[in-house]
Structures are given as structure tokens and as C-alpha cells.
Design a protein around this motif. Structure first.
Motif, PDB file in Angstrom:
ATOM      1  N   VAL A 395      40.778 -22.335   8.662  1.00 50.34           N
ATOM      2  CA  VAL A 395      40.047 -22.998   8.567  1.00 50.34           C
ATOM      3  C   VAL A 395      38.858 -22.827   8.602  1.00 50.34           C
ATOM      4  O   VAL A 395      38.346 -21.612   9.376  1.00 50.34           O
ATOM      5  CB  VAL A 395      39.884 -24.558   9.608  1.00 50.34           C
ATOM      6  N   ASN A 396      37.953 -23.045   7.450  1.00 50.95           N
ATOM      7  CA  ASN A 396      36.676 -21.780   7.343  1.00 50.95           C
ATOM      8  C   ASN A 396      35.971 -22.676   8.470  1.00 50.95           C
ATOM      9  O   ASN A 396      35.184 -23.469   8.148  1.00 50.95           O
ATOM     10  CB  ASN A 396      36.052 -22.024   6.132  1.00 50.95           C
ATOM     11  N   LEU A 397      35.527 -21.459   9.825  1.00 52.80           N
ATOM     12  CA  LEU A 397      34.855 -22.464  10.844  1.00 52.80           C
ATOM     13  C   LEU A 397      33.464 -21.553  10.202  1.00 52.80           C
ATOM     14  O   LEU A 397      32.314 -22.342  11.090  1.00 52.80           O
ATOM     15  CB  LEU A 397      35.386 -22.285  12.514  1.00 52.80           C
ATOM     16  N   ASN A 398      33.158 -20.729   9.830  1.00 52.36           N
ATOM     17  CA  ASN A 398      31.666 -20.169  10.026  1.00 52.36           C
ATOM     18  C   ASN A 398      30.961 -19.722  11.522  1.00 52.36           C
ATOM     19  O   ASN A 398      30.082 -19.944  11.573  1.00 52.36           O
ATOM     20  CB  ASN A 398      30.915 -21.114   9.092  1.00 52.36           C
ATOM     21  N   ILE A 399      31.791 -19.427  12.057  1.00 56.75           N
ATOM     22  CA  ILE A 399      31.486 -19.116  12.869  1.00 56.75           C
ATOM     23  C   ILE A 399      30.297 -17.748  13.266  1.00 56.75           C
ATOM     24  O   ILE A 399      30.772 -16.763  13.079  1.00 56.75           O
ATOM     25  CB  ILE A 399      32.613 -18.419  14.163  1.00 56.75           C
ATOM     26  N   THR A 400      29.226 -17.697  13.720  1.00 54.06           N
ATOM     27  CA  THR A 400      28.349 -17.549  14.612  1.00 54.06           C
ATOM     28  C   THR A 400      28.283 -17.254  16.745  1.00 54.06           C
ATOM     29  O   THR A 400      28.534 -18.388  17.618  1.00 54.06           O
ATOM     30  CB  THR A 400      26.584 -17.425  13.780  1.00 54.06           C
ATOM     31  N   ALA A 401      27.283 -16.017  16.566  1.00 55.15           N
ATOM     32  CA  ALA A 401      27.586 -15.506  17.965  1.00 55.15           C
ATOM     33  C   ALA A 401      25.768 -14.857  18.311  1.00 55.15           C
ATOM     34  O   ALA A 401      25.713 -14.023  17.756  1.00 55.15           O
ATOM     35  CB  ALA A 401      28.827 -14.791  18.927  1.00 55.15           C
ATOM     36  N   ILE A 402      24.936 -15.406  18.596  1.00 56.39           N
ATOM     37  CA  ILE A 402      23.405 -15.407  19.671  1.00 56.39           C
ATOM     38  C   ILE A 402      23.850 -15.004  21.122  1.00 56.39           C
ATOM     39  O   ILE A 402      24.193 -15.982  22.100  1.00 56.39           O
ATOM     40  CB  ILE A 402      22.789 -15.881  18.484  1.00 56.39           C
ATOM     41  N   PRO A 403      22.634 -13.960  20.946  1.00 58.32           N
ATOM     42  CA  PRO A 403      22.446 -14.267  22.937  1.00 58.32           C
ATOM     43  C   PRO A 403      21.651 -15.720  23.273  1.00 58.32           C
ATOM     44  O   PRO A 403      20.268 -16.212  22.265  1.00 58.32           O
ATOM     45  CB  PRO A 403      21.180 -13.066  22.926  1.00 58.32           C
ATOM     46  N   HIS A 404      21.641 -16.429  24.361  1.00 54.73           N
ATOM     47  CA  HIS A 404      21.667 -17.743  25.110  1.00 54.73           C
ATOM     48  C   HIS A 404      20.189 -17.158  25.778  1.00 54.73           C
ATOM     49  O   HIS A 404      19.413 -17.380  25.586  1.00 54.73           O
ATOM     50  CB  HIS A 404      22.421 -19.085  25.332  1.00 54.73           C
ATOM     51  N   ASP A 405      20.963 -16.464  26.899  1.00 53.22           N
ATOM     52  CA  ASP A 405      19.270 -15.939  27.818  1.00 53.22           C
ATOM     53  C   ASP A 405      20.489 -14.777  27.856  1.00 53.22           C
ATOM     54  O   ASP A 405      20.885 -13.691  27.357  1.00 53.22           O
ATOM     55  CB  ASP A 405      19.392 -16.729  29.099  1.00 53.22           C
TER      56      ASP A 405
END
Length: 803
Positions: A395-405
Motif C-alpha cells: 500500500v503506497n502510504l507516502n509516509i513523511t516525518a517532520i519535527p512537531h516541537d
């Protein structure tokens, strides 16, 4: 002589100002002459009003808006130079406003004092303002006034000027040249304004037979212990992990312990308290003390996450099971362990651990396992965990992770509107530590597309984040990304190496930076290089290949180069290296050698092909054709008469051929001296004669071992095709026998064979000499001409005695 009068020397800022200048008659500056006066405010000229009398010795001026806080107004007589005859200083400002925020606090430490403080009015007066503190004690009718230094807005009243348990009135007055203002009075009891010292917790202990209760024993400080019989307000602060719980307690004596209930069972709490008298300020928090409530069996369920990998060969499942407390879970104890079993009653334990994970193997037939929490007081109700098989669903989920705080990351993925998906599992772990206990997870529902993850996430450290889609019948394949909470420049830069150089080009390469020293995601590598007196060139390298080729280099120049590695948080330059291009590098030499080798190989191939094209001629030169008598056949030579007589023979067999050489094989036995001399004296070349007549009966002592299988050689006698036919009939011999020739002990003389050439001519012929046993005596011996038998010439043995 001269006098200047104004309405006031201190005026409100922005108000009008009126001034009058009087010049007396006895003023020497104006004696016997007309007077002309003018006004100046500091250095600025101000027009005046007309003279008030005929003599002109009086002048008046009006300033409609005095907007300076301080200025000099002067009266001058117009002369050469201009003469100042009088002046006055005018100051402007505002009247004081009432002081604000009056408060007083009693210090019960030795010595006891009452300190009051306030803040001046919000508006600046621009004038000198004085403050005075006034106290009135009602019961004793004692009033006190305290003058304060300029600019000071607090005052400490000594102990003998107030009574702890008597009300007193406190207020502040402010005054300047424009007016006076008084603050709102503060009525207080000095003890109610006292700030106590931090109290002390003596002991925190569990209440017997009462689950979830703690008893706190406490006391006041030593200097305030005399107030132990007074009722105070107390506030208790209980801390559990990151959770802080505040519990207020009213009107309690310091000699009475505090009971805190409705707490978690078997849980350690850290307690602090603070006190005050009525509405006095709170004291500082006491030092922390801990206590544990009574234990009970764990309650609630555990959230679990299972990763399954199958072994088809042995039909075993390798399982990694992770869990964490749910919001409803209560450990109710300190030493909590976890048990995983196949059945509800944990008779057969798969594992028992205090960690948050467990690995084990199960047969593929098992569908579920049970998870329990256990402490000294009991065990929790089992949590059923279904074994979800991995599914090959991508399944192509296009996951990304960025700083929240500063302490968390925001993970986003593409929500798939598919009926088969029941939810998602978000898993994260530090990449620099492979310990399974550091793996964390969170369960998300099917409509969720983002999640904030937190908890012990450090900056500049890489984290691997995976999102697993959950189906009704299993877990899909994950998608993973790496993320950093914060990034900075790498700790080290790679070192450039010269891998190879060739004409005007060089290939530079470097090693990958260790993951622990990257401090972020590598965005780019940039290589800077330049000649000694040339401009700087920049080449962007592929961050995956970690190599770059620089071009347009000169062989006679020395070059310098360094690499710059960059992340989102910064860049770092590596050390500088020096290199130069050789005129003939290893690659060029290798190409020259390869070219020469290819040319030489082509030449050899050409020569070999040329030789094979003329192999018959060369073979005749180096390897002469030696006839094989064993594979020959009797050839007939005929004349015109024989052709007429035997036409069928001529048609069946080809024309006879000439054979001029016969070879011998090595003799199997040693010949006698006479026989050796006979072979050595032969004028013909008989070096190869043994190859044809090996086992010949002409050799004394011969016995053929293979006489039963090897046919005799066929010797063909013929003349040239162009020679005239002989007058006498031709003789030839043919033997179909498979026995060795002359394998007897008779003398070395040939026998005669019957001529089968013609019916008209019946007779016999001998090959070597006269025939003694079969030729009639009346016939003359035939003469053998060896030139007619070139093949048999090799058999000629020159015997000097017979010649």
C-alpha cells in the motif's frame, strides 16, 4: 535695575506661561536713550506684546503652550551686542498619581519584620516626587510616618512598630510641586501577611488495610514551630512520572498527619507540601519524599503489537510481541512482570519477563496467545492477542516525518479508503541502538492519517519510523522513513581519495560518513577544486554514489581540492588534498598494451588462417605422406592387349600409380652384423621403410604376432602412362593371404607366384632372380628392370658380392 515676573516657575506640561519684564529708570543701560526689549526662550526668539507704558520700560510675553520640561526665559535689550537684563527658569511636569500595587509581607524569621512595597503611578511626573509610608494601628492608636529616599519604592517596618495579631492600616503618599496623591489603604493583620518557611515532610507511608492511601507526617520549620497549635492551610503535591496532582487541605495543625487517598495501588508517589496562614502567601515547596501504596492485582488490559515471520520448512512461526499499558491499565504494584502463554491458565509459559517485549516460536497451527501482568498481589485478567500473519499487500502510504516541537515528531501518511484496511500501526525506534526494548508503537484507526510521537526523542539522532497497514486477515508490508528531531552540520567530513586519473580527468571518491556522526540527513556533497593560480570550480556529487569526476585538468598543474558535506542544519568542509595529472597514467599504458596485444593477436590469427588455407602444401613440406600398405588394394596395370582381353578389370579398378618410397618400422630384433651392413650400405633412403613392412618375411627371425589379422601390403608395378606397352606380358602379384610372408627358416630368396594375367600365357615369374622350382629349363630367365618398379626400388639392397 531689571526684573522678570512670571505666573509660576513650575507649570503643568503644555499649559500657557505669561511673563513680564520691568526696567527701572536708573538702569545705566537705558539712560538717555530709547529702550527696545525682546524675549528669548533658551536660544529661541519669542515675539512680545506691545509696551504697557509710554516709556517702553515694561515688556510682556505670552507662551501659549509650554512643552518643555525645563527652559530659561530671558529679557534682553537690543544693543550692540544684545544685553540680557533679566530672566527666570520655568519647569513643567505632571502632578503625581496614586501609588499602585501596595503589598506588605511579614517575615517570621528572626528578626520579625514587615516589608511593604509598591509601584509609582503609571505616568512620569518629570518633577521631583517624594513618597511617605504611613501606618495606623487601630488598637493602640499609634501612627507612624516613614519618609523614603528618592527613587526607592519599598520600606521594611521594624518589629516594634507593629503587632502580629492586631489589624493595621498602611498607605503611601506621593507629592511634588504640582500636587499630592495617596494610595488605596491596605488593612491587614501582620500574621496573615506572613510567608512561612518551607515545611518539612517527616515520613510518607501506606495506610494499613487501605488501598490507594498514603499518610504524610510533617512539621513547620524550627523558627516557626511555636505556631504548631495554629490552624494552617496546606497544599499537597503528588508526582507520578510526568503527572502532577495537587490536593488542597484546609485548617490543619502541623501536629496532625495528612491522609491522601484515591491513589493508584502499589504505586510510588513523590510528595511535597507548602503552608500558609489564612490569605498569606504560600511558603516554598518542601523537599520531596516518596511512599508506596498497598499493592493489589493488576487491572485493565495491555495494548499489544505482534510481528510474525513464518518458516515454511519447519512449519514454525517466529514471533516478536510488544506491549504497553493502555489508558485503563493499572499495574497496582512495583515489581510487575509479564507472562505470555498459549492457554488462559499459564501452565505452559512462552516467556516471563519484566521488559515490554518477548520473542518466541510457535507452530503454525496456533491462532492466538494470552498476555498477563503479574505482581506480588496477583495477576491481571489475560489479554487475548490474535496471531496476524504477514500479508504481501503493498500500500503506497507516502509516509513523511517532520519535527512537531522540541520533543516530538509529526508523522503523516496517506489514508487509503479501502474496505480491507482496519487501521494502522506506527512503529518507531532509534537507529543507533538495536535493543528491542526501545521499540515504541501506537495503534491508529483507519480514518487517521497523522500521529504525533514523543517520549525520549533526542535531537541530532536518527529514528526509523514505519507505518503498517492492518487488514482483517493480517498485517501488510510497512513503509519506512528516517527522521531527525533537529539537525546540524555533520561531526566529521569525509576524506577525499584519488581513485584514478587519466588524460585531463581525475576520479575522486570518499567513504560514507558513519550514521552516528551525520547529525542529520545528508543533502549534498560538493567538491571544490582549483589550480595554483586558477579559479575555483565546484562539482555537485551524487550522494548515493559518493564519487565525482573532474574534467579539463592540465597535466603540468598542481591541483587542490576539498569536499563540503551538508545537511538541513549546516555544512562542514573537509581537509584539502593535493593532486596532479601524470602525462602517462596507468590507464593510458594499459590501453597501449591492450592495443599492441590485440594487433599481435590479429597478426597471429591471420598467419594461422593463411597456413590452414595452404595446409596441403605445408603438410607436404613438413609431414610427407606415407602410404599405409595395410589399407591398400591390388592395382592392376594393363596394356592395350590386356584391356581388350580383360575390359571388366580395367573398368573396375583405377589406373596403376607410382610409389617411390617405402618405410620400415624399427626392427623388433637385433640384426646380425652382416644384415646391419647390408641396410647401412643401401644407397636408397630407407629410414621410414620399417613403417610399411614391419614383420616382413624378408627379415630373418621375424614372427608376426598379429599375422592373423593384418593383410599383406599390395605392391603395384606399372610404368608411366605415356610409355609404350611392353612386348612381353606384364606380371603382377596379388596376395589375399592374411598370413605372414616367408615365415619359414628358408634362405632369403623370393618364391615364384603364378601369373594370372592371361589365359594364353601360362607361366611363372619370379620377382628376385630366376625361379628354380617352377620355370621350365628351356625358357630363359626373365630380366627384371628395377626402373619399371619404382616402389620396389626401396627394397633394393646393394650387395657388392652379387653385383
Amino acid at each position: 535695575m531689571c526684573e522678570v515676573q512670571t505666573s509660576s516657575s513650575v507649570v503643568p506640561l503644555g499649559s500657557p506661561v505669561t511673563a513680564t519684564c520691568f526696567i527701572r529708570d536708573d538702569c545705566p543701560l537705558v539712560t538717555g536713550q530709547a529702550v527696545h526689549m525682546e524675549w528669548h526662550l533658551d536660544d529661541r526668539f519669542i515675539p512680545s506684546s506691545p509696551a504697557a507704558n509710554e516709556t517702553g520700560s515694561i515688556s510682556k510675553v505670552v507662551i501659549p503652550n509650554f512643552n518643555r520640561t525645563r527652559a530659561f526665559l530671558t529679557c534682553c535689550i537690543q544693543a550692540s551686542p544684545l544685553q540680557v537684563v533679566g530672566g527666570v527658569e520655568i519647569r513643567a511636569g505632571y502632578p503625581p498619581t496614586a501609588p499602585q500595587n501596595l503589598s506588605c509581607q511579614t517575615n517570621l524569621s528572626t528578626p520579625n519584620t514587615l516589608k511593604c512595597s509598591w509601584s509609582p503611578g503609571q505616568q512620569e511626573t518629570h518633577l521631583l516626587t517624594k513618597y511617605t509610608l504611613h501606618t495606623e494601628i487601630r488598637e493602640s492608636n499609634k501612627n507612624h510616618t516613614y519618609e523614603l529616599p528618592t527613587g526607592v519604592h519599598s520600606y521594611t517596618i521594624p518589629r516594634f512598630d507593629f503587632v502580629l495579631f492586631s489589624e493595621m492600616k498602611v498607605y503611601i503618599k506621593a507629592n511634588n510641586e504640582l500636587g499630592e496623591a495617596t494610595s488605596v489603604p491596605l488593612v491587614l493583620e501582620p500574621l496573615s501577611a506572613a510567608k512561612f518557611d518551607p515545611p518539612k515532610i517527616l515520613k510518607v507511608e501506606a495506610v494499613p488495610k487501605r488501598y490507594g492511601c498514603l499518610k504524610l507526617r510533617w512539621s513547620l520549620s524550627q523558627q516557626q514551630a511555636w505556631m504548631c497549635d495554629y490552624r494552617l492551610n496546606v497544599e499537597v503535591r503528588l508526582k507520578l512520572g510526568e503527572t502532577i496532582q495537587l490536593i488542597p487541605v484546609k485548617q490543619v495543625k502541623s501536629t496532625r498527619p495528612l491522609d491522601q487517598c484515591r491513589l493508584l495501588h502499589g504505586t510510588r508517589y513523590f510528595a511535597q507540601i507548602r503552608v500558609r496562614y489564612r490569605q498569606s502567601p504560600w511558603s516554598e515547596w518542601s523537599s520531596s519524599q516518596s511512599g508506596v501504596t498497598l499493592e493489589s492485582a493488576p487491572t485493565g488490559r495491555l495494548d499489544s503489537w505482534m510481528k510474525v515471520s513464518g518458516d515454511h520448512m519447519h512449519k514454525q512461526l517466529h514471533i516478536q510481541l510488544f506491549w504497553k499499558p493502555s489508558k485503563q491499565f493499572r499495574a497496582n504494584g512495583q515489581n510487575v512482570s509479564y507472562v505470555v502463554s498459549v492457554e488462559k491458565s499459564p501452565r505452559e509459559k512462552l516467556c516471563c519477563t519484566t521488559e515490554n517485549y518477548c520473542t518466541f516460536q510457535l507452530p503454525s497451527e496456533v491462532k492466538k496467545v494470552y498476555l498477563r501482568a503479574v505482581n506480588a498481589a496477583g495477576k491481571s485478567y489475560p489479554t487475548e492477542v490474535q496471531i496476524s500473519r504477514p500479508k504481501a499487500h503493498v500500500v503506497n502510504l507516502n509516509i513523511t516525518a517532520i519535527p512537531h516541537d522540541d520533543q516530538s515528531l509529526l508523522v503523516k501518511w496517506k489514508s487509503i479508503a479501502t474496505t480491507g484496511i482496519t487501521g494502522y500501526v506506527v512503529e518507531w525506534r532509534p537507529l543507533l541502538n538495536s535493543n528491542l526494548s526501545l521499540i515504541r508503537f501506537e495503534i491508529a484507526n483507519r480514518n487517521q492519517s497523522s500521529l504525533v510521537i514523543s517520549g525520549s526523542i533526542e535531537p541530532y539522532k536518527p529514528y526509523g519510523i514505519s507505518v503498517y497497514p492492518r487488514f482483517k486477515d493480517g498485517i501488510g508490508l510497512p513503509q519506512t522513513t528516517n527522521a531527525y528531531l533537529r539537525q546540524k552540520a555533520p561531526s566529521i567530513a569525509p576524506k577525499i581519495r584519488i581513485k584514478k586519473t587519466w588524460a585531463s580527468k581525475a576520479e575522486l571518491t570518499w567513504d560514507e560518513i558513519p550514521l552516528a556522526q551525520r547529525n542529520g540527513v545528508i543533502q549534498s556533497y560538493r567538491v571544490f577544486y582549483w589550480a595554483e593560480e586558477g579559479s575555483i570550480h565546484v562539482v555537485n556529487a551524487n550522494r548515493e554514489e559518493r564519487k565525482v569526476t573532474v574534467k579539463g585538468l592540465n597535466t603540468a598543474s598542481l591541483y587542490e581540492a576539498f569536499i563540503m558535506v551538508s545537511t538541513v542544519g549546516g555544512s562542514l568542509n573537509g581537509t584539502t588534498i593535493h593532486f596532479e595529472i601524470e602525462p602517462f597514467d596507468s590507464v593510458t599504458i594499459a590501453m597501449i598494451v591492450i592495443t599492441c596485444g590485440v594487433a599481435l593477436s590479429l597478426f597471429i590469427i591471420f598467419m594461422v588462417m593463411t597456413c590452414f588455407s595452404n595446409h596441403k602444401r605445408l603438410k607436404g613440406r613438413f609431414w610427407p605422406v606415407v602410404p599405409d600398405p595395410a589399407n591398400s588394394s591390388i592395382k592392376r596395370w594393363t596394356s592395350d592387349s590386356t584391356q581388350d582381353t580383360h575390359p571388366s578389370w580395367d573398368n573396375e579398378e583405377p589406373n596403376p600409380m607410382y610409389l617411390s618410397h617405402l618405410s620400415f618400422l624399427d626392427l623388433p630384433i637385433k640384426l646380425s652384423k652382416e644384415e646391419d651392413d647390408l641396410w647401412l650400405n643401401s644407397t636408397e633412403d630407407t629410414s621410414d621403410l620399417g613403417e610399411s613392412i614391419c614383420g616382413s618375411p624378408f627379415i630373418p627371425g621375424y614372427s608376426g604376432s598379429n599375422s592373423g589379422s593384418v593383410p599383406y601390403a599390395t605392391v603395384i608395378f606399372s610404368g608411366p602412362c605415356s610409355s609404350p606397352p611392353p612386348k612381353e606380358p606384364h606380371f603382377y602379384l596379388r596376395s589375399e593371404s592374411t598370413q605372414p610372408l616367408l615365415e619359414t627358416e628358408e634362405s632369403f630368396s623370393p618364391r615364384c607366384y603364378q601369373n594370372m594375367a592371361s589365359n594364353e600365357m601360362q607361366g611363372e615369374q619370379c620377382f628376385f632372380g630366376p625361379c628354380h622350382d617352377c620355370v621350365p629349363e628351356e625358357e630363359a630367365d626373365p630380366v627384371i628392370h628395377w626402373d619399371d618398379f619404382p616402389f620396389l626400388q626401396a627394397l633394393v639392397m646393394n650387395d657388392t658380392e652379387n653385383d
